[in-house]
Motif scaffolding. Structure first.
Motif, PDB file in Angstrom:
ATOM      1  N   ASP A  63       0.852  -1.188   0.000  1.00  0.00           N
ATOM      2  CA  ASP A  63       0.000   0.000   0.000  1.00  0.00           C
ATOM      3  C   ASP A  63       0.892   1.244   0.000  1.00  0.00           C
ATOM      4  N   GLN A  64       0.325   2.390  -0.374  1.00  0.00           N
ATOM      5  CA  GLN A  64       1.110   3.598  -0.601  1.00  0.00           C
ATOM      6  C   GLN A  64       1.884   4.047   0.638  1.00  0.00           C
ATOM      7  N   ASP A  65       1.251   3.985   1.801  1.00  0.00           N
ATOM      8  CA  ASP A  65       1.952   4.424   3.018  1.00  0.00           C
ATOM      9  C   ASP A  65       3.158   3.532   3.301  1.00  0.00           C
ATOM     10  N   THR A  66       2.963   2.217   3.180  1.00  0.00           N
ATOM     11  CA  THR A  66       4.073   1.288   3.416  1.00  0.00           C
ATOM     12  C   THR A  66       5.165   1.475   2.384  1.00  0.00           C
ATOM     13  N   LEU A  67       4.751   1.705   1.126  1.00  0.00           N
ATOM     14  CA  LEU A  67       5.717   1.867   0.051  1.00  0.00           C
ATOM     15  C   LEU A  67       6.591   3.094   0.282  1.00  0.00           C
ATOM     16  N   HIS A  68       5.994   4.211   0.627  1.00  0.00           N
ATOM     17  CA  HIS A  68       6.775   5.433   0.866  1.00  0.00           C
ATOM     18  C   HIS A  68       7.632   5.294   2.124  1.00  0.00           C
ATOM     19  N   ALA A  69       7.135   4.542   3.107  1.00  0.00           N
ATOM     20  CA  ALA A  69       7.950   4.298   4.304  1.00  0.00           C
ATOM     21  C   ALA A  69       9.164   3.451   3.967  1.00  0.00           C
ATOM     22  N   LEU A  70       8.992   2.486   3.057  1.00  0.00           N
ATOM     23  CA  LEU A  70      10.121   1.664   2.620  1.00  0.00           C
ATOM     24  C   LEU A  70      11.165   2.503   1.883  1.00  0.00           C
ATOM     25  N   ILE A  71      10.701   3.387   1.009  1.00  0.00           N
ATOM     26  CA  ILE A  71      11.625   4.216   0.235  1.00  0.00           C
ATOM     27  C   ILE A  71      12.409   5.139   1.166  1.00  0.00           C
ATOM     28  N   SER A  90       1.001  -5.960 -14.566  1.00  0.00           N
ATOM     29  CA  SER A  90      -0.398  -5.553 -14.481  1.00  0.00           C
ATOM     30  C   SER A  90      -0.555  -4.118 -13.978  1.00  0.00           C
ATOM     31  N   ARG A  91       0.473  -3.567 -13.327  1.00  0.00           N
ATOM     32  CA  ARG A  91       0.357  -2.217 -12.783  1.00  0.00           C
ATOM     33  C   ARG A  91       1.518  -1.323 -13.226  1.00  0.00           C
ATOM     34  N   PHE A  92       2.328  -1.789 -14.175  1.00  0.00           N
ATOM     35  CA  PHE A  92       3.533  -1.040 -14.544  1.00  0.00           C
ATOM     36  C   PHE A  92       3.197   0.323 -15.145  1.00  0.00           C
ATOM     37  N   ARG A  93       2.151   0.381 -15.989  1.00  0.00           N
ATOM     38  CA  ARG A  93       1.824   1.667 -16.611  1.00  0.00           C
ATOM     39  C   ARG A  93       1.432   2.691 -15.552  1.00  0.00           C
ATOM     40  N   ALA A  94       0.612   2.287 -14.600  1.00  0.00           N
ATOM     41  CA  ALA A  94       0.206   3.217 -13.534  1.00  0.00           C
ATOM     42  C   ALA A  94       1.389   3.579 -12.654  1.00  0.00           C
ATOM     43  N   ASP A  95       2.208   2.587 -12.320  1.00  0.00           N
ATOM     44  CA  ASP A  95       3.378   2.870 -11.474  1.00  0.00           C
ATOM     45  C   ASP A  95       4.364   3.796 -12.176  1.00  0.00           C
ATOM     46  N   ASN A  96       4.480   3.647 -13.487  1.00  0.00           N
ATOM     47  CA  ASN A  96       5.403   4.493 -14.233  1.00  0.00           C
ATOM     48  C   ASN A  96       5.014   5.956 -14.109  1.00  0.00           C
ATOM     49  N   ALA A  97       3.721   6.226 -14.136  1.00  0.00           N
ATOM     50  CA  ALA A  97       3.257   7.605 -13.956  1.00  0.00           C
ATOM     51  C   ALA A  97       3.424   8.060 -12.517  1.00  0.00           C
ATOM     52  N   ASP A  98       3.123   7.162 -11.562  1.00  0.00           N
ATOM     53  CA  ASP A  98       3.168   7.539 -10.143  1.00  0.00           C
ATOM     54  C   ASP A  98       4.588   7.797  -9.646  1.00  0.00           C
ATOM     55  N   PHE A  99       5.564   7.045 -10.161  1.00  0.00           N
ATOM     56  CA  PHE A  99       6.910   7.112  -9.591  1.00  0.00           C
ATOM     57  C   PHE A  99       7.921   7.847 -10.475  1.00  0.00           C
ATOM     58  N   ARG A 100       7.441   8.419 -11.586  1.00  0.00           N
ATOM     59  CA  ARG A 100       8.362   9.152 -12.459  1.00  0.00           C
ATOM     60  C   ARG A 100       9.059  10.279 -11.699  1.00  0.00           C
ATOM     61  N   ALA A 101       8.295  11.006 -10.896  1.00  0.00           N
ATOM     62  CA  ALA A 101       8.870  12.125 -10.144  1.00  0.00           C
ATOM     63  C   ALA A 101       9.861  11.623  -9.088  1.00  0.00           C
ATOM     64  N   ALA A 102       9.560  10.477  -8.462  1.00  0.00           N
ATOM     65  CA  ALA A 102      10.460   9.934  -7.438  1.00  0.00           C
ATOM     66  C   ALA A 102      11.794   9.524  -8.032  1.00  0.00           C
ATOM     67  N   VAL A 103      11.764   8.957  -9.250  1.00  0.00           N
ATOM     68  CA  VAL A 103      13.003   8.585  -9.915  1.00  0.00           C
ATOM     69  C   VAL A 103      13.778   9.830 -10.305  1.00  0.00           C
ATOM     70  N   ALA A 104      13.065  10.836 -10.846  1.00  0.00           N
ATOM     71  CA  ALA A 104      13.736  12.068 -11.275  1.00  0.00           C
ATOM     72  C   ALA A 104      14.378  12.797 -10.103  1.00  0.00           C
ATOM     73  N   ALA A 105      13.760  12.716  -8.936  1.00  0.00           N
ATOM     74  CA  ALA A 105      14.291  13.403  -7.757  1.00  0.00           C
ATOM     75  C   ALA A 105      15.347  12.590  -7.022  1.00  0.00           C
ATOM     76  N   GLY A 106      15.623  11.376  -7.495  1.00  0.00           N
ATOM     77  CA  GLY A 106      16.645  10.564  -6.851  1.00  0.00           C
ATOM     78  C   GLY A 106      16.165   9.842  -5.609  1.00  0.00           C
ATOM     79  N   LYS A 107      14.856   9.833  -5.363  1.00  0.00           N
ATOM     80  CA  LYS A 107      14.359   9.099  -4.198  1.00  0.00           C
ATOM     81  C   LYS A 107      14.585   7.602  -4.372  1.00  0.00           C
TER      82      LYS A 107
END
Length: 553
Positions: A63-71, A90-107
Motif C-alpha cells: 500500500d502507498q503508506d508502506t511503500l513510501h515508508a520503505l523508500i 499488471s500495474r507497470f503503466r500506472a506505477d510508471n506515472a506515479d513514480f516518475r517524479a520519485a526517480v527524477a528526484a533521486g528518491k
C-alpha cells in the motif's frame, strides 16, 4: 565482513523475485522480507554484524503508506545502498506515472518491470549496472589491482587513490606491518622508508612520489613513440571532447595519439552520476563513461599516454607538420587538437590552501567522500559538478552544505539536479555566501570554516571535516604558441570568433579551427563552448571532418 546484501521487500510476488535473484546468491547475501518493519530491521541487523547492504529491491505491491515508508526508511538506514522499485506488468503503466517524479528526484534509482521469466536480461542488465556503480563507489575492492603501502594515509596517498578511482582501477591502502604490506615490501626492500610504495598486479613495485609517476607506470611515456613516425592527429586532453575525437578519428583510419596530463576522463571523470547523458536512462558515472570511451578508442587504434602534460607546440624544421612537446618526449603530428579542458579556479584563502589533501579538495574527490561518514561536508560551487558531488557526499556525510555566491542554483545547475538536491534531507543550500577562512584540528586536518554573507558581510563559523571546491572554469593555455589567439578570459578562439585580421581572403577559419593552420580546439577550452559533456563529445565527433579536410590539403 560478510558478503554485501540485497534486501528484497515484496508482499505478493516473493516467489518471482526470489527466483530472479537466485543468480546473485553466490556473491551476495540475498534476503527476502515482506514488509517495511522487517526490511528496516534486516538492514540494521546486517549493518550491525559488519555486512553492507548494496541494494534494496522494493515491490510496488505494498500500500502507498508502506511503500513510501520503505523508500524513505531504507535511505535513512543505509544511505549508500541503491534502491529499485519493481512493478508487476499488471500495474507497470500506472506505477510508471506515479513514480516518475520519485526517480527524477533521486528518491529511488530506478523503476523496473518485474522479470517476466527466466533470462530477463534487460532486467538483470539494469540490476548489474547499479551493483557495478555501488561496488565502484562504496564497497571496498575485493581484488586490488594496485596496492599502496604507507604508515599513514597522507595527502599524496589520497591523491593516488583519487586518481586510481578516476581511471577505474581498484586499489587498497595497507600498513607496512600488515601481512600484505610485508609481502609487498619483500619485493622492493630498497624503497622501505620512502613512502608511499606502490605495487601493481602487472609486476612493478617501488616508491611513488607523485600522481604523474603513477600514471607513467600505468600507461607509458610519449617517447615510446618511434622518433621517425609522424601521426595524423595528436589529441591533447582525454576528457569527453578528446575521447570522442579519438574514437572518431581512429575509427576513420587516422593514426591518432591522445595525451592526458592527469586521469583519462578529465573533470567529467570525477562525476559520481551523470543522469542527463543521451542513452543512459539510469545514469552513468563519469569514470565509467570515460573508460568505455577509452576502450572504444583503443579498439580502433588510438594510443594513450598519461601523466605528461603538453608543454608547447612548434613547427617541424621542414614545416610540413607540428611537434607537440612534453617533458617525457615529443610527438610529431600533421594536425593537433587542443582538448585540454579547464581547471577549477583556486579559492585564494591561504589558510585553506595549506589544508589541500587534508580535508580540502579541488574537484569532487570521490574517494575522499568515503572517509567523511557522519561528518559535515561543504561543497563550494553552483554547477552540475557541484550538484553531483553533493549528492554523492550525502551518501556518507551526515550533513552537506552547498555554498554559492548567487542567491540560488537556478541559473547554473540543471533542473534534474536541483530537484535531487532539494529532496535530499541531508543537503542544504546556502545562497549569497562564500567561504572566507578555515582551520585545522590538532592533527592538521580541516576542522572548521568561516562562511560570510556576501550581502551583509556577517560571518558564521561552522564545523566541517570536508571542503570540496568546484569553482568554475580556469583555462590553462600558457603552453600554446602566441600565434593561437585567445579571448579576454584566456579561452581559445575558433572560427568566426577569431579576429578578422587572421581571416584568409576575408573568409573565416572553419568553426573549430584556431589561428594556426592544422591546429583545432574543442570542448571547455574553446571560447563560447557550452561546458556540457554532450556538447563536448559532439564537438569531438564533428572536428574529425575538419581534420580530414586539412590532411587532404
Amino acid at each position: 565482513m560478510g558478503a554485501p546484501a540485497i534486501v528484497i521487500a515484496s508482499a505478493h510476488h516473493a516467489d518471482v523475485l526470489a527466483e530472479a535473484f537466485a543468480r546473485y546468491e553466490r556473491e551476495y547475501d540475498v534476503r527476502l522480507v515482506g514488509d517495511e518493519l522487517t526490511a528496516r530491521a534486516t538492514a540494521k541487523e546486517l549493518m550491525g554484524s559488519g555486512h553492507q547492504v548494496a541494494l534494496f529491491v522494493i515491490d510496488s505491491d505494498h500500500d502507498q503508506d508502506t511503500l513510501h515508508a520503505l523508500i524513505g526508511g531504507t535511505r535513512k538506514v543505509v544511505p549508500t545502498a541503491r534502491r529499485v522499485i519493481v512493478s508487476h506488468i499488471s500495474r507497470f503503466r500506472a506505477d510508471n506515472a506515479d513514480f516518475r517524479a520519485a526517480v527524477a528526484a533521486g528518491k529511488v534509482d530506478a523503476l523496473l518491470l518485474m522479470p517476466q521469466g527466466p533470462r530477463d536480461e534487460e532486467f538483470h542488465g539494469a540490476i548489474g549496472e547499479m551493483l557495478n556503480e555501488w561496488n565502484a563507489t562504496v564497497a571496498a575492492p575485493v581484488i586490488e589491482n594496485v596496492r599502496i603501502i604507507t604508515p599513514e594515509k597522507d595527502a599524496l596517498t589520497r591523491e593516488l587513490l583519487d586518481y586510481l578511482g578516476r581511471v577505474g582501477m581498484p586499489a587498497g591502502v595497507h600498513h607496512p606491518d600488515s601481512e600484505i604490506g610485508r609481502a609487498v615490501m619483500e619485493n622492493c626492500p630498497e624503497d622501505e622508508g620512502r613512502w608511499p610504495v606502490v605495487s601493481s598486479l602487472v609486476g612493478w613495485c617501488g616508491h611513488c612520489p607523485s600522481v604523474r609517476a603513477l600514471a607513467n607506470q600505468l600507461y607509458g611515456r610519449p617517447d615510446d613513440i618511434e622518433l621517425d613516425e609522424v601521426v595524423d592527429l595528436v589529441v591533447v586532453g582525454a576528457g569527453p571532447a578528446g575521447l570522442a575525437a579519438s574514437v572518431y578519428a581512429s575509427s576513420e583510419g587516422l593514426s591518432t595519439v591522445c595525451l592526458e596530463a592527469e586521469a583519462i576522463g578529465g573533470q567529467a571523470g570525477t562525476s559520481s552520476m551523470i543522469r542527463n547523458y543521451l542513452g543512459f536512462p539510469r545514469g552513468i558515472s563519469g569514470m565509467r563513461l570515460a573508460q568505455r570511451a577509452r576502450g572504444q578508442a583503443l579498439r580502433f587504434g588510438t594510443r594513450f599516454f598519461t601523466g605528461w602534460p603538453a608543454t608547447g607546440i612548434s613547427p617541424c624544421e621542414d614545416g610540413d607538420h607540428h611537434i607537440v612537446h612534453t617533458e617525457g618526449g615529443d610527438v610529431h603530428a600533421r594536425s593537433v587538437l587542443i582538448a585540454t579542458g579547464v581547471d577549477y579556479r583556486r579559492l585564494g584563502v591561504d589558510s585553506l590552501e595549506e589544508l589541500v589533501g587534508r580535508g580540502v579538495y579541488y574537484g569532487a574527490a570521490m574517494q575522499a567522500a568515503r572517509e567523511l561518514a557522519g561528518d559535515h561536508v561543504v561543497i563550494v560551487g553552483g554547477g552540475n559538478s557541484a550538484g553531483q558531488a553533493a549528492i554523492h557526499a550525502a551518501r556518507f556525510a551526515s550533513q552537506v552544505t552547498i555554498v554559492v555566491r548567487r542567491r540560488d542554483l537556478t541559473a547554473t545547475m540543471s533542473s534534474y539536479l536541483i530537484n535531487e538536491v532539494e529532496w535530499n534531507p541531508r543537503i542544504t543550500v546556502r545562497g549569497s555566501t562564500r567561504v572566507v577562512d578555515g582551520g585545522p584540528d590538532e592533527v592538521s586536518h580541516l576542522a572548521w570554516l568561516d562562511l560570510e554573507d556576501v550581502d551583509t558581510g556577517s560571518r558564521e563559523r561552522v564545523e566541517a571535516r570536508g571542503l570540496f571546491l568546484l569553482l568554475g572554469a580556469a583555462p590553462e593555455c600558457g603552453w600554446l604558441p602566441d600565434a593561437v589567439e585567445l579571448d579576454a578570459k584566456g579561452f581559445v578562439l575558433t572560427g568566426r570568433d577569431i579576429s578578422r585580421e587572421h581571416w584568409h581572403d576575408d573568409v573565416p577559419p572553419a568553426d573549430l579551427a584556431t589561428t594556426l593552420r592544422g591546429i583545432f580546439a574543442i570542448g571547455d577550452i574553446r571560447s563560447g563552448s557550452m561546458k556540457r559533456v554532450a556538447s563536448a563529445t559532439g564537438e569531438g565527433a564533428s572536428v574529425v571532418s575538419l581534420v580530414h579536410s586539412w590532411l587532404a590539403g
